[in-house]
Design an enzyme around this catalytic site. Structure first.
Site, PDB file in Angstrom:
ATOM      1  N   SER A  96     -44.979  49.280   4.521  1.00 49.49           N
ATOM      2  CA  SER A  96     -45.689  49.102   3.247  1.00 49.49           C
ATOM      3  C   SER A  96     -46.727  50.205   3.103  1.00 49.49           C
ATOM      4  O   SER A  96     -47.273  50.678   4.110  1.00 49.49           O
ATOM      5  CB  SER A  96     -46.403  47.757   3.233  1.00 49.49           C
TER       6      SER A  96
ATOM      7  N   TYR B 105     -52.430  42.126   7.928  1.00 46.01           N
ATOM      8  CA  TYR B 105     -51.202  42.621   7.282  1.00 46.01           C
ATOM      9  C   TYR B 105     -51.162  44.149   7.334  1.00 46.01           C
ATOM     10  O   TYR B 105     -50.158  44.745   7.752  1.00 46.01           O
ATOM     11  CB  TYR B 105     -51.112  42.134   5.835  1.00 46.01           C
TER      12      TYR B 105
HETATM   13  N1  LIG Z   1     -43.202  42.790  -2.559  1.00 50.44           N
HETATM   14  C1  LIG Z   1     -44.093  43.751  -2.319  1.00 50.44           C
HETATM   15  O1  LIG Z   1     -44.949  44.069  -3.185  1.00 50.44           O
HETATM   16  C2  LIG Z   1     -44.045  44.502  -1.012  1.00 50.44           C
HETATM   17  C3  LIG Z   1     -44.805  45.691  -0.915  1.00 50.44           C
HETATM   18  C4  LIG Z   1     -44.781  46.413   0.274  1.00 50.44           C
HETATM   19  C5  LIG Z   1     -44.010  45.968   1.331  1.00 50.44           C
HETATM   20  N2  LIG Z   1     -43.284  44.807   1.226  1.00 50.44           N
HETATM   21  C6  LIG Z   1     -42.515  44.381   2.393  1.00 50.44           C
HETATM   22  O2  LIG Z   1     -41.186  44.148   2.002  1.00 50.44           O
HETATM   23  C7  LIG Z   1     -40.573  43.211   2.911  1.00 50.44           C
HETATM   24  C8  LIG Z   1     -39.793  42.176   2.112  1.00 50.44           C
HETATM   25  O3  LIG Z   1     -40.703  41.447   1.321  1.00 50.44           O
HETATM   26  P1  LIG Z   1     -40.348  40.933  -0.139  1.00 50.44           P
HETATM   27  O4  LIG Z   1     -41.324  41.530  -1.054  1.00 50.44           O
HETATM   28  O5  LIG Z   1     -38.915  41.062  -0.409  1.00 50.44           O
HETATM   29  O6  LIG Z   1     -40.785  39.389   0.026  1.00 50.44           O
HETATM   30  P2  LIG Z   1     -40.011  38.006  -0.117  1.00 50.44           P
HETATM   31  O7  LIG Z   1     -39.284  37.958  -1.409  1.00 50.44           O
HETATM   32  O8  LIG Z   1     -41.042  36.956   0.175  1.00 50.44           O
HETATM   33  O9  LIG Z   1     -38.947  38.062   1.068  1.00 50.44           O
HETATM   34  C9  LIG Z   1     -39.317  37.897   2.425  1.00 50.44           C
HETATM   35  C10 LIG Z   1     -38.077  37.614   3.221  1.00 50.44           C
HETATM   36  O10 LIG Z   1     -38.449  37.423   4.591  1.00 50.44           O
HETATM   37  C11 LIG Z   1     -37.868  36.218   5.058  1.00 50.44           C
HETATM   38  N3  LIG Z   1     -38.690  35.617   6.100  1.00 50.44           N
HETATM   39  C12 LIG Z   1     -39.999  35.228   5.973  1.00 50.44           C
HETATM   40  N4  LIG Z   1     -40.416  34.668   7.114  1.00 50.44           N
HETATM   41  C13 LIG Z   1     -39.355  34.719   7.967  1.00 50.44           C
HETATM   42  C14 LIG Z   1     -39.155  34.276   9.302  1.00 50.44           C
HETATM   43  N5  LIG Z   1     -40.151  33.681   9.993  1.00 50.44           N
HETATM   44  N6  LIG Z   1     -37.951  34.480   9.885  1.00 50.44           N
HETATM   45  C15 LIG Z   1     -36.941  35.071   9.190  1.00 50.44           C
HETATM   46  N7  LIG Z   1     -37.066  35.497   7.927  1.00 50.44           N
HETATM   47  C16 LIG Z   1     -38.265  35.324   7.329  1.00 50.44           C
HETATM   48  C17 LIG Z   1     -37.780  35.327   3.824  1.00 50.44           C
HETATM   49  O11 LIG Z   1     -36.738  34.371   3.964  1.00 50.44           O
HETATM   50  P3  LIG Z   1     -36.909  32.820   4.379  1.00 50.44           P
HETATM   51  O12 LIG Z   1     -38.148  32.318   3.704  1.00 50.44           O
HETATM   52  O13 LIG Z   1     -35.632  32.224   3.892  1.00 50.44           O
HETATM   53  O14 LIG Z   1     -37.003  32.864   5.868  1.00 50.44           O
HETATM   54  C18 LIG Z   1     -37.379  36.341   2.771  1.00 50.44           C
HETATM   55  O15 LIG Z   1     -35.982  36.541   2.795  1.00 50.44           O
HETATM   56  C19 LIG Z   1     -41.723  42.645   3.745  1.00 50.44           C
HETATM   57  O16 LIG Z   1     -41.697  43.230   5.028  1.00 50.44           O
HETATM   58  C20 LIG Z   1     -42.984  43.068   2.991  1.00 50.44           C
HETATM   59  O17 LIG Z   1     -44.076  43.242   3.856  1.00 50.44           O
HETATM   60  C21 LIG Z   1     -43.298  44.075   0.080  1.00 50.44           C
END
Ligand SMILES: NC(=O)c1ccc[n+]([C@@H]2O[C@H](COP(=O)([O-])OP(=O)(O)OC[C@H]3O[C@@H](n4cnc5c(N)ncnc54)[C@H](OP(=O)(O)O)[C@@H]3O)[C@@H](O)[C@H]2O)c1
Length: 258
Positions: A141, A154
């Site tokens: 990120s 984080y």
């Molecule tokens: N969205 C943003 O603005 C943003 C910005 C920068 C970086 N990121 C990074 O992008 C990545 C994906 O995030 P996203 O934005 O797509 O968020 P999201 O929609 O909340 O997706 C997160 C995913 O991680 C899974 N997960 C969470 N806890 C878990 C666990 N204990 N074991 C296995 N799977 C788990 C969730 O599935 P389940 O709940 O089904 O387990 C879900 O599939 C993350 O690493 C985040 O830090 C996001």
């Protein structure tokens, strides 16, 4: 032939991970999709098999739980067929004062954002390096570029992941394996709800779609690049962050994020 015949994606039940899984299926990759919510994974698997004729295995695992994480490691190290691309995407944040956020939540964040990708990458490389072929895409990120008061844990987990990924990129140079760091900015997913983050203050200009982030990340790892920052606005922000001392950025962000 798909660029990555078999790919394993963590956090594929929503957001960026789901978009990466969809994009890989469009490109013809067979998939192993990992997350905790079985219903979401089964529905995605059905959709991708029907739409793209690829094989999709569902691996339900909470990767913060050691024996469930070990099952994913085993699949990467010993399972058949071998995995060509590992996408370490599952992650969570958490906003608030470090001292006020329950320690258990922060500990879980470190296990999800740091320990799981480190262990999974190690398992994957045991298989990829002898074959001289493979890719690892780590979803970090832009939050990891500087210390972030009120997002301290984080931001630190993402700083770890970025540093780790850049180091490995050099270690495996010339060995047929690419290790790539993906630095998304604000992306419309379930992340902000799951992480208790206030997104009302973020201007429209800064929002990306999960599809755009997924496509950029997959392009970068296919090209063997060390890092990918999707979106012009974030490439500019990253440039500014790279030349701003932490003594300045921490003060500014300490006020903005209060
Ligand atoms: N969205 C943003 O603005 C943003 C910005 C920068 C970086 N990121 C990074 O992008 C990545 C994906 O995030 P996203 O934005 O797509 O968020 P999201 O929609 O909340 O997706 C997160 C995913 O991680 C899974 N997960 C969470 N806890 C878990 C666990 N204990 N074991 C296995 N799977 C788990 C969730 O599935 P389940 O709940 O089904 O387990 C879900 O599939 C993350 O690493 C985040 O830090 C996001």
């Amino acid at each position: 032939m798909a660029r990555w015949p078999v790919a394993l994606v963590t956090g594929a039940s929503s957001g960026i991970g789901r978009a990466i899984a969809v994009q890989l299926a469009i490109d013809g990759s067979d998939l192993i999709i990992v997350a905790r919510r079985r219903d979401r994974l089964e529905a995605l698997a059905e959709e991708l098999r029907a739409a793209h004729g690829v094989k999709v295995d569902v691996l339900v695992a909470d990767v913060t739980v050691p024996d469930q994480l070990a099952a994913v490691e085993d699949r990467l190290r010993d399972g058949e067929p071998a995995v060509d691309l590992l996408v370490n995407n599952a992650g969570v944040g958490g906003q608030g004062s470090f001292a006020d956020i329950p320690l258990d939540r922060q500990d879980r964040q470190i296990r999800l954002n740091v320990v799981a990708p480190v262990r999974l990458t190690h398992a994957a490389l045991q298989r990829m390096l002898p074959r001289g072929h493979g890719g690892v895409l780590n979803v970090s990120s832009i939050a990891g570029l500087q210390p972030m008061p009120h997002l301290a844990t984080y931001a630190a987990t993402k700083a770890y992941l970025s540093s780790f990924t850049h180091a490995l990129h050099e270690e495996v140079r010339g060995k047929g394996v690419s290790v790539t760091n993906l630095l998304p900015g604000f992306t419309r997913t379930e992340f902000h709800g799951a992480s208790d983050l206030d997104r009302s203050v973020v201007p429209k200009l800064f929002w990306m779609t999960a599809d755009d982030v997924a496509r950029a990340g997959l392009r970068a790892v296919a090209q063997g690049r060390a890092q990918c920052v999707p979106g012009l606005v974030y490439r500019v922000a990253t440039g500014i962050s790279n030349v701003t001392p932490w003594s300045v950025s921490r003060r500014v962000l300490g006020v903005v994020l209060r």
